[in-house]
Design an enzyme around this catalytic site. Sequence first.
Site, PDB file in Angstrom:
ATOM      1  N   LYS A  80      -4.117  -7.359  -9.432  1.00 21.94           N
ATOM      2  CA  LYS A  80      -4.754  -6.075  -9.722  1.00 21.94           C
ATOM      3  C   LYS A  80      -6.129  -6.350 -10.329  1.00 21.94           C
ATOM      4  CE  LYS A  80      -3.802  -1.688 -12.116  1.00 21.94           C
ATOM      5  NZ  LYS A  80      -2.869  -0.972 -13.011  1.00 21.94           N
ATOM      6  N   SER A 155      -1.279   3.443 -11.221  1.00 18.83           N
ATOM      7  CA  SER A 155      -2.585   2.974 -10.853  1.00 18.83           C
ATOM      8  C   SER A 155      -2.590   1.652 -10.086  1.00 18.83           C
ATOM      9  CB  SER A 155      -3.436   2.804 -12.110  1.00 18.83           C
ATOM     10  OG  SER A 155      -2.870   1.834 -12.967  1.00 18.83           O
ATOM     11  N   SER A 179       2.466   2.619 -14.157  1.00 18.07           N
ATOM     12  CA  SER A 179       1.595   2.149 -13.075  1.00 18.07           C
ATOM     13  C   SER A 179       2.081   0.956 -12.270  1.00 18.07           C
ATOM     14  CB  SER A 179       0.215   1.815 -13.629  1.00 18.07           C
ATOM     15  OG  SER A 179      -0.520   2.991 -13.787  1.00 18.07           O
TER      16      SER A 179
HETATM   17  N1  GLN Z   1      -0.486   7.570 -14.488  1.00 18.30           N
HETATM   18  C1  GLN Z   1      -0.548   7.278 -15.891  1.00 18.30           C
HETATM   19  C2  GLN Z   1      -1.947   7.535 -16.395  1.00 18.30           C
HETATM   20  O1  GLN Z   1      -2.767   7.957 -15.639  1.00 18.30           O
HETATM   21  C3  GLN Z   1      -0.127   5.864 -16.139  1.00 18.30           C
HETATM   22  C4  GLN Z   1      -1.178   4.907 -15.803  1.00 18.30           C
HETATM   23  C5  GLN Z   1      -0.801   3.480 -16.071  1.00 18.30           C
HETATM   24  O2  GLN Z   1       0.353   3.159 -16.276  1.00 18.30           O
HETATM   25  N2  GLN Z   1      -1.807   2.651 -16.146  1.00 18.30           N
HETATM   26  O3  GLN Z   1      -2.239   7.335 -17.538  1.00 18.30           O
END
Ligand code: GLN
Length: 488
Positions: A80, A155, A179
């Site tokens: 990532k 994400s 994410s």
């Molecule tokens: N979707 C969640 C957010 O936007 C979690 C994101 C993540 O785990 N990095 O904060």
Amino acid sequence: MGDNLAALTIHELHDLLVKRSISARDITESVLERIAAVEDRVHAYITVLADTARKQAAQADARIARGEATYLTGIPVALKDILCTKGIPTTCGSKMLANFVPPYDATVIEKLQQQGAVFIGKTSMDEFAMGSSNETSFFGPVHNPWDLSRVPGGSSGGSAAAVAADECIAALGTDTGGSIRQPAALCGVVGMKPTYGRVSRYGLIAFASSLDQIGPITKDVTDAALLLACISGHDDRDATSIDAPVPDYRSALIPHVRGMKIGIPTECFHEGLDPEIDAAVRMALEVLREQGAEIRDVSLPHTRYAVAVYYLIAPAEASSNLARYDGVAYGFRCDHPEDLQDMYERTRSEGFGSEVKRRIMLGTYALSAGYYDAYYKKASQVRTLIRRDFENAFAQCDLIITPTTPTPAFKLGEKLDDPLSMYLSDIFTIPANLAGLPGISLPCGFTASGLPIGLQIIGNVLQEETVLRCAYCYEQSTAWHTRKPLCV
Ligand code: GLN
């Protein structure tokens, strides 16, 4: 050996490598071919590292010839683009870091290097890991390999899509509120968030430091165990990393759950849950019951506040962490600033996308004088209540099972103008982050229209082995993990 090495798992390829039936070079070439064939439809990568990968594959072959192969030796892994890689651009999906080349490696990158892994590329992600659809990436959206008109989740959407489309063998993602697990569920692969502190965060670009964790995204549970073992462990450079020995996670993979007590939070099965997901998760529980698990109801009463608590704590930490992007030391700087104030203002308004700005504003507000007690402090107190709910539940059971997501993959664009509906994608994953617990998502079925469904298994602190064992038992009793997406 056949051409389709890209479709195999870490453990299958390792067995072939040590038998010398194939070379690391064959695997890397197979993955690069696959990327060339499908990437224009999936867009999983921000950077493909063909030259680096070929060099590392040659080194891996030399190591295998010396008889020094470990599980990750010669295995193409996707990273990532939030993980710092020395000399390799690390963008965090943002214009702010579009030209950033880190001068150092994250600890997880060093660990993979020590094992002789091959870095195949840096994957796309929501900007600064803020999102559930991968649509906030400065570099454009990723498409779900099961249905290219749908999101891969976020994400870590690029990592999950790359694993699902065989554009890598395994990947690393990060999980602050879901994410790793949510995109794994939406792309039909395995994703694991370890206990907070199990994996060093050194070199992980910070979003919300009390929640962020790095973890594996893989094609099956065995690979999740192998990759987790490789990246776990104490690190002096991360003060929150846990000083406990790393178990041999693979030896935890015993295909039965006799006597295991599995708690089902009654709060999870509510009206907002997609009926096909509801049915698939209930079927999965039946499978585990047949394998000897005891299923019982538990209650996590304060988890109904989890999304609200998360959207105070995570933005508050983000507003502080992202203060460093001011155009001075590194990253984007606006053109021709008039003075210092103008440079700060324009650098930040031009460099960040709208979701990141929304989080910074929410977080700054929640931390500001006069509102701190009402918002940030209150959220921290409710976070403690959520943690206690889990402590009480784990007095009665070994594991907790829920759906990973309330719906299958949604259409690109569908939730972009409705942040609240986007935030609710993480309703089942956020509680484990707030409580610091390990959780895995693995495939447990498909909708009638062929979209993957994820099962979430949550364990108590440092109980990764129990989580993996249950996941392995379920996986070995079903065949969901053997399906491949047909549209790529
Ligand atoms: N979707 C969640 C957010 O936007 C979690 C994101 C993540 O785990 N990095 O904060």
